[in-house]
Scaffold this motif. Structure first.
Motif, mmCIF file in Angstrom:
data_model
loop_
_atom_site.group_PDB
_atom_site.id
_atom_site.type_symbol
_atom_site.label_atom_id
_atom_site.label_comp_id
_atom_site.label_asym_id
_atom_site.label_seq_id
_atom_site.Cartn_x
_atom_site.Cartn_y
_atom_site.Cartn_z
ATOM 1 N N GLU A 50 -16.525 43.759 -3.880
ATOM 2 C CA GLU A 50 -17.428 42.614 -2.846
ATOM 3 C C GLU A 50 -17.746 42.981 -1.731
ATOM 4 N N THR A 51 -17.160 44.021 -1.862
ATOM 5 C CA THR A 51 -17.742 44.355 0.030
ATOM 6 C C THR A 51 -18.265 45.615 0.144
ATOM 7 N N VAL A 52 -18.745 46.474 -1.317
ATOM 8 C CA VAL A 52 -19.504 48.029 -1.472
ATOM 9 C C VAL A 52 -20.650 47.332 -0.172
ATOM 10 N N TRP A 53 -20.838 46.351 -1.097
ATOM 11 C CA TRP A 53 -22.157 45.778 0.047
ATOM 12 C C TRP A 53 -22.963 46.348 1.182
ATOM 13 N N VAL A 54 -21.430 46.070 1.665
ATOM 14 C CA VAL A 54 -21.084 45.843 2.771
ATOM 15 C C VAL A 54 -21.025 47.048 3.416
ATOM 16 N N ILE A 55 -20.025 47.585 2.471
ATOM 17 C CA ILE A 55 -19.956 49.421 2.974
ATOM 18 C C ILE A 55 -20.970 50.635 3.317
ATOM 19 N N VAL A 56 -21.426 49.913 2.479
ATOM 20 C CA VAL A 56 -23.245 50.993 1.721
ATOM 21 C C VAL A 56 -24.177 50.524 3.276
ATOM 22 N N ALA A 57 -24.293 48.828 2.761
ATOM 23 C CA ALA A 57 -25.566 48.462 4.335
ATOM 24 C C ALA A 57 -25.145 48.831 5.540
ATOM 25 N N VAL A 58 -23.882 48.990 5.789
ATOM 26 C CA VAL A 58 -24.168 49.481 7.201
ATOM 27 C C VAL A 58 -24.344 50.403 8.140
ATOM 28 N N PRO A 59 -23.954 51.735 7.117
ATOM 29 C CA PRO A 59 -24.898 53.073 7.829
ATOM 30 C C PRO A 59 -26.131 53.411 7.350
ATOM 31 N N VAL A 60 -26.460 52.410 6.784
ATOM 32 C CA VAL A 60 -27.762 52.747 5.591
ATOM 33 C C VAL A 60 -29.173 51.875 6.769
ATOM 34 N N LEU A 61 -28.460 50.312 7.482
ATOM 35 C CA LEU A 61 -29.072 49.915 8.851
ATOM 36 C C LEU A 61 -28.242 51.184 9.990
ATOM 37 N N LEU A 62 -28.114 51.471 10.161
ATOM 38 C CA LEU A 62 -27.381 52.571 11.615
ATOM 39 C C LEU A 62 -28.328 53.380 11.605
ATOM 40 N N LEU A 63 -28.634 54.278 10.362
ATOM 41 C CA LEU A 63 -29.113 55.354 10.290
ATOM 42 C C LEU A 63 -30.914 54.840 9.834
ATOM 43 N N THR A 64 -31.625 53.719 10.159
ATOM 44 C CA THR A 64 -32.881 53.452 10.086
ATOM 45 C C THR A 64 -32.914 52.849 11.231
ATOM 46 N N TRP A 65 -32.449 52.331 11.860
ATOM 47 C CA TRP A 65 -33.141 51.438 13.308
ATOM 48 C C TRP A 65 -33.759 51.996 13.788
ATOM 49 N N ARG A 66 -33.614 52.913 14.188
ATOM 50 C CA ARG A 66 -34.817 53.616 15.237
ATOM 51 C C ARG A 66 -36.491 53.317 14.564
ATOM 52 N N ARG A 67 -36.469 54.172 12.801
ATOM 53 C CA ARG A 67 -37.450 53.932 12.593
ATOM 54 C C ARG A 67 -38.016 52.539 12.594
ATOM 55 N N PHE A 68 -37.166 51.847 11.608
ATOM 56 C CA PHE A 68 -37.550 50.636 11.082
ATOM 57 C C PHE A 68 -36.451 49.077 11.535
ATOM 58 N N PRO A 69 -36.033 49.065 12.882
ATOM 59 C CA PRO A 69 -35.685 48.044 12.909
ATOM 60 C C PRO A 69 -36.066 46.364 12.005
ATOM 61 N N LEU A 70 -34.664 45.979 12.628
ATOM 62 C CA LEU A 70 -34.804 44.916 11.525
ATOM 63 C C LEU A 70 -35.997 43.266 13.103
ATOM 64 N N THR A 71 -35.796 42.513 12.162
ATOM 65 C CA THR A 71 -35.491 40.765 13.103
ATOM 66 C C THR A 71 -34.477 40.506 12.896
ATOM 67 N N THR A 72 -34.039 39.428 14.567
ATOM 68 C CA THR A 72 -33.105 39.056 14.195
ATOM 69 C C THR A 72 -32.417 38.259 13.739
#
Length: 227
Positions: A50-72
């Motif tokens: 159930e949580t593997v999606w969260v475990i994968v998404a968090v580092p992906v978000l961190l790695l791409t944030w500067r180039r592709f920040p998301l709306t709040t």
């Protein structure tokens, strides 16, 4: 005048995007909840699935944030979805306390947390897909945007149902808690239908607010989630 205009645009971007703190706070809440949920879950296998999606998404978000920040707005929805997954992973969807409470209050025949989770499975990805398409494709303002978003959400829901099927084939009875069918032979159809309802509701309720925040992202983001 030029300086004032720049300050105004940055101010609007921060207001529409939620400012510097919101993404960090949301990330912190999700990480803490994930760690706590991993302490003595009902089923370690179910928790991981159930949580593997969260475990994968968090580092992906961190790695791409500067180039592709998301709306709040999207960050808040992703955090809410992560918490739904985390709670379901810790207790299993058929045993969540909030689901048991809803079952008793409304005199239901089953714990409805799984149903809620699949509504969220359409509601949140709709904004995610919409944001990606608006920002990376020619579909901004197109009448095809909404139908394609709904189709993408249905495709993801169908893929998730195949993941459940594969889990049942590989894990057998050990995957029962992950499937959370609770004896309903139409559970797969219900799951995809509810995801469809969630996606449509999300577009109807959030598109205008989402557009306002997307316009603000034309100003380069200064929020850095990395510590």
């Amino acid at each position: 005048m030029g300086g004032t205009g720049t300050v105004g645009r940055v101010g609007r971007a921060r207001g529409a995007g939620g400012g510097r703190r919101a993404p960090r706070v949301l990330l912190g809440v999700v990480v803490v909840a994930l760690v706590v949920s991993g302490i003595a879950p009902y089923s370690r296998l179910t928790w991981l699935l159930e949580t593997v999606w969260v475990i994968v998404a968090v580092p992906v978000l961190l790695l791409t944030w500067r180039r592709f920040p998301l709306t709040t707005l999207l960050c808040a929805l992703l955090a809410a979805h992560a918490l739904v997954l985390i709670v379901g992973g810790h207790w299993t969807y058929a045993r969540t306390p909030v689901g048991n409470w809803l079952r008793d209050v409304f005199d239901l025949s089953r714990n409805p947390y799984d149903r809620i989770g699949h509504v969220v499975q359409g509601f949140v990805p709709a904004v995610l897909v919409r944001e990606l398409l608006v920002r990376t494709s020619p579909l901004r303002g197109s009448r095809w945007l909404a139908p394609l978003v709904v189709c993408a959400c249905l495709a993801f829901s169908a893929f998730f149902e195949m993941v459940e099927w594969w889990s049942a084939v590989i894990g057998g009875a050990a995957a029962d808690d992950f499937l959370a069918t609770q004896g309903d032979v139409w559970d797969t159809q219900w799951d995809m239908f509810l995801a469809l309802c969630g996606a449509v509701a999300s577009l109807l309720l959030l598109s205008r607010a989402h557009d306002r925040q997307l316009r603000a992202l034309t100003v380069p983001a200064t929020v850095d989630l990395r510590m």
